[in-house]
Design a protein around this motif. Structure first.
Motif, short mmCIF file in Angstrom:
data_model
loop_
_atom_site.label_atom_id
_atom_site.label_comp_id
_atom_site.label_asym_id
_atom_site.label_seq_id
_atom_site.Cartn_x
_atom_site.Cartn_y
_atom_site.Cartn_z
N GLY A 97 0.78 -1.23 0.00
CA GLY A 97 0.00 0.00 0.00
C GLY A 97 0.81 1.28 0.00
O GLY A 97 0.25 2.37 0.14
N ARG A 104 -4.87 1.09 3.14
CA ARG A 104 -4.28 0.42 1.98
C ARG A 104 -5.21 0.43 0.77
O ARG A 104 -5.06 -0.38 -0.14
N ASP A 125 0.29 4.35 2.31
CA ASP A 125 -0.97 4.01 2.97
C ASP A 125 -0.87 2.68 3.72
O ASP A 125 -1.87 2.14 4.18
N ALA A 126 0.36 2.17 3.85
CA ALA A 126 0.56 0.83 4.43
C ALA A 126 0.08 0.74 5.87
O ALA A 126 -0.37 -0.32 6.30
N TYR A 174 -2.10 -8.26 1.21
CA TYR A 174 -1.33 -7.60 0.16
C TYR A 174 -2.28 -7.28 -1.00
O TYR A 174 -3.43 -7.72 -1.01
#
Length: 207
Positions: free
Chosen positions: A138, A146, A141-142, A181
């Motif tokens: 992401g 995300r 934005d992880a 993911y």
């Protein structure tokens, strides 16, 4: 368990990821050498270097990749290569991973509808051949939803420029749950060959 979200299982030797000198997922020797320089002591955590910030073919490791679906549609299993990818997000505990198909590992392409319904950019057919793809956490934005990058890419589909297609997945590494993911297309000369039918030897890609 994950409803219609596919599972990707990555299996590789432990040392390929966590060896002090050669492991691609760990701080390792690169970090110790980096922090031994007093000039680097004041840097922020995202600026630090470790084995996982190293790039290039030297830092690619063999991996068995298996996609498991929750439906009757069969998945795939193929020996491929893996590298850590990204910029500052390489310092995240969960890291994005780029996957490569090479003849060195067996097959030079992955022939599979990896992203369901992903049309070629020339609009002629569904894309069923990939030289590489990304398991992405992401970006910036992880640590949040995300969703921002996939959402924004969807908003501008149909505009006169490229967008990367994507689909969510769950990743396991050596049997251990590694998290959510997004399977994402990887921009490369092979991407443009597969999407437009242009010989990649006639493509100049400037990053």
């Amino acid at each position: 368990k994950y409803l219609d979200v596919p599972v990707i299982s990555l299996v590789t030797e432990f040392d390929n990821l966590f060896d002090y000198e050669t492991g691609i997922y760990t701080l390792g020797k690169t970090y110790d050498d980096f922090v031994s320089d007093p000039a680097n002591a004041a840097l922020e955590s995202w600026q630090m270097q470790g084995n996982y910030t190293n790039r290039g073919r030297e830092w690619e490791r063999p991996v068995s990749v298996e996609l498991i679906t929750s439906s009757e549609v069969p998945g795939f299993k193929q020996d491929m290569g893996m590298r850590i990818m990204g910029a500052s997000t390489r310092n995240q505990a969960q890291k994005s991973i780029r996957i490569y198909a090479r003849e060195d590992y067996g097959k030079k392409n992955l022939k599979y509808e990896l992203i369901p319904g992903n049309m070629k950019s020339d609009g002629t057919d569904i894309l069923r051949k990939y030289k590489s793809f990304v398991l992405r956490i992401g970006g910036n934005d992880a640590d949040f939803g995300r969703l921002r990058d996939p959402y924004l890419q969807n908003l501008v589909q149909g505009a006169n420029f490229e967008t990367q297609q994507h689909t969510p997945c769950v990743v396991f590494i050596n049997g251990e749950y590694w998290g959510m993911y997004t399977i994402t297309e990887d921009y490369s000369d092979n991407y443009f060959e597969n999407n437009y039918g242009i010989d990649n030897k006639n493509i100049v890609l400037i990053k």
